[in-house]
Design an enzyme around this catalytic site. Sequence first.
Site, PDB file in Angstrom:
ATOM      1  N   SER A 162      -1.623  -0.588  -4.097  1.00  0.00           N
ATOM      2  CA  SER A 162      -2.000   0.726  -4.609  1.00  0.00           C
ATOM      3  C   SER A 162      -1.343   0.929  -5.982  1.00  0.00           C
ATOM      4  CB  SER A 162      -1.597   1.811  -3.609  1.00  0.00           C
ATOM      5  OG  SER A 162      -2.205   3.040  -3.915  1.00  0.00           O
ATOM      6  N   ASP A 401     -11.847   0.600   2.304  1.00  0.00           N
ATOM      7  CA  ASP A 401     -11.098   1.433   1.355  1.00  0.00           C
ATOM      8  C   ASP A 401     -12.059   2.255   0.496  1.00  0.00           C
ATOM      9  OD1 ASP A 401      -9.348   2.507  -0.528  1.00  0.00           O
ATOM     10  OD2 ASP A 401      -8.188   0.665  -0.747  1.00  0.00           O
ATOM     11  N   HIS A 430      -7.768   2.855   2.913  1.00  0.00           N
ATOM     12  CA  HIS A 430      -6.751   2.452   1.939  1.00  0.00           C
ATOM     13  C   HIS A 430      -5.392   2.186   2.586  1.00  0.00           C
ATOM     14  CE1 HIS A 430      -4.862   2.075  -1.961  1.00  0.00           C
ATOM     15  NE2 HIS A 430      -4.033   3.071  -1.709  1.00  0.00           N
TER      16      HIS A 430
END
Length: 486
Positions: A162, A401, A430
């Site tokens: 991320s 995601d 995610h």
Amino acid sequence: MSHTLKSKTLQELDIEEIKETNPLLKLVQGQRIVQVPELVLESGVVINNFPIAYKTWGTLNEAGDNVLVICHALTGSADVADWWGPLLGNDLAFDPSRFFIICLNSMGSPYGSFSPLTINEETGVRYGPEFPLCTVRDDVRAHRIVLDSLGVKSIACVIGGSMGGMLSLEWAAMYGKEYVKNMVALATSARHSAWCISWSEAQRQSIYSDPNYLDGYYPVEEQPVAGLSAARMSALLTYRTRNSFENKFSRRSPSIAQQQKAQREETRKPSTVSEHSLQIHNDGYKTKASTAIAGISGQKGQSVVSTASSSDSLNSSTSMTSVSSVTGEVKDIKPAQTYFSAQSYLRYQGTKFINRFDANCYIAITRKLDTHDLARDRVDDITEVLSTIQQPSLIIGIQSDGLFTYSEQEFLAEHIPKSQLEKIESPEGHDAFLLEFKLINKLIVQFLKTNCKAITDAAPRAWGGDVGNDETKTSVFGEAEEVTNW
């Protein structure tokens, strides 16, 4: 374990003293904080004598090249053992018996590095909303100063998911293959998308709309908790998927433990139809005074608040609430269910978050994300920048995601020359990069054995320090949860 500074020693700060101005530091155990003399931010702002927090595991070898740099996500900390614990330990992806593992806290975070909670030397008060914009590139440059002070000569592999994946990409692009030998990026992007920017804006607006925000000049002990909690709830919905919520919660009522907790907290049940209706309508709304349901009985000007969990007793499938009707008659009312396990989960997460984060810090870090664009001020074509990343690279994407889409991972893998792409089939969206520990561990172990063979084949060294969490243990900064919490 702690590592002895070898060169360009940075002054180490007394964490106990900093805790007096930043109460959130107590959440991260075993880290160190050093003072960096100077850095010119991308914006041109010069910051002096600012803190950077970090935590290490293992021992740096004589060559200074057995280094794994782990980069944390948006609301993470330097404590990898907490949020990626099942990957940390002997013969695991992050093996302290072979690698010197370090995670450095990003600027803007409330967990030790330069942030809105830092005292401004010029004013003697916290930076608060006057905290300067810090970008992902600023983080990488500040962290490089700390690595140099530790005697690090090169990085065997930089790894992050991320926001941490953004740092990984910047490490590789900024310093090249001579310094950063390998790179792993999970669930990230070459540039922050319009979709992600929009979600960040919606979350910031939640904070701004809280009357306690006060343009960011709120007392730390009275931060805009309603806005911050709402921002966290909004963010969580982007981290998961519709199907993961449906499978986990469906239309179920909260757990027995949560209902019992609500009953203990409830001061009294409503006694009139008006109070009963008000309780359902305002369920989940909190103010400072939200300790009980205040009956209105049609009177103007009377304070009315509700507890976030007061409707548990009203909305359980077997509840029959006795109330006075508008005519004064007493009758039993069995309302349709209006309080569900999914709501309980979001409220639990919102409450958990406001006890571990700061609103100005949240604003600062989401703005950091918005600046992420590998091509910015370099070239016009993003593929041109990606083609310069010559390190062997592992790109891991999550099929479900919806925030950093799998197509964005395909784009990275397509344009980074020496990359391999792996897909995680998970319904969790995610957040799978913080939940699918076994598969992620396997993929990283294989990648390191192939590309860091001299280190992974070396005899293990004894080391001291904490190991990672079991994957079933509740994490402070990650996503592993005990289901009974909500």
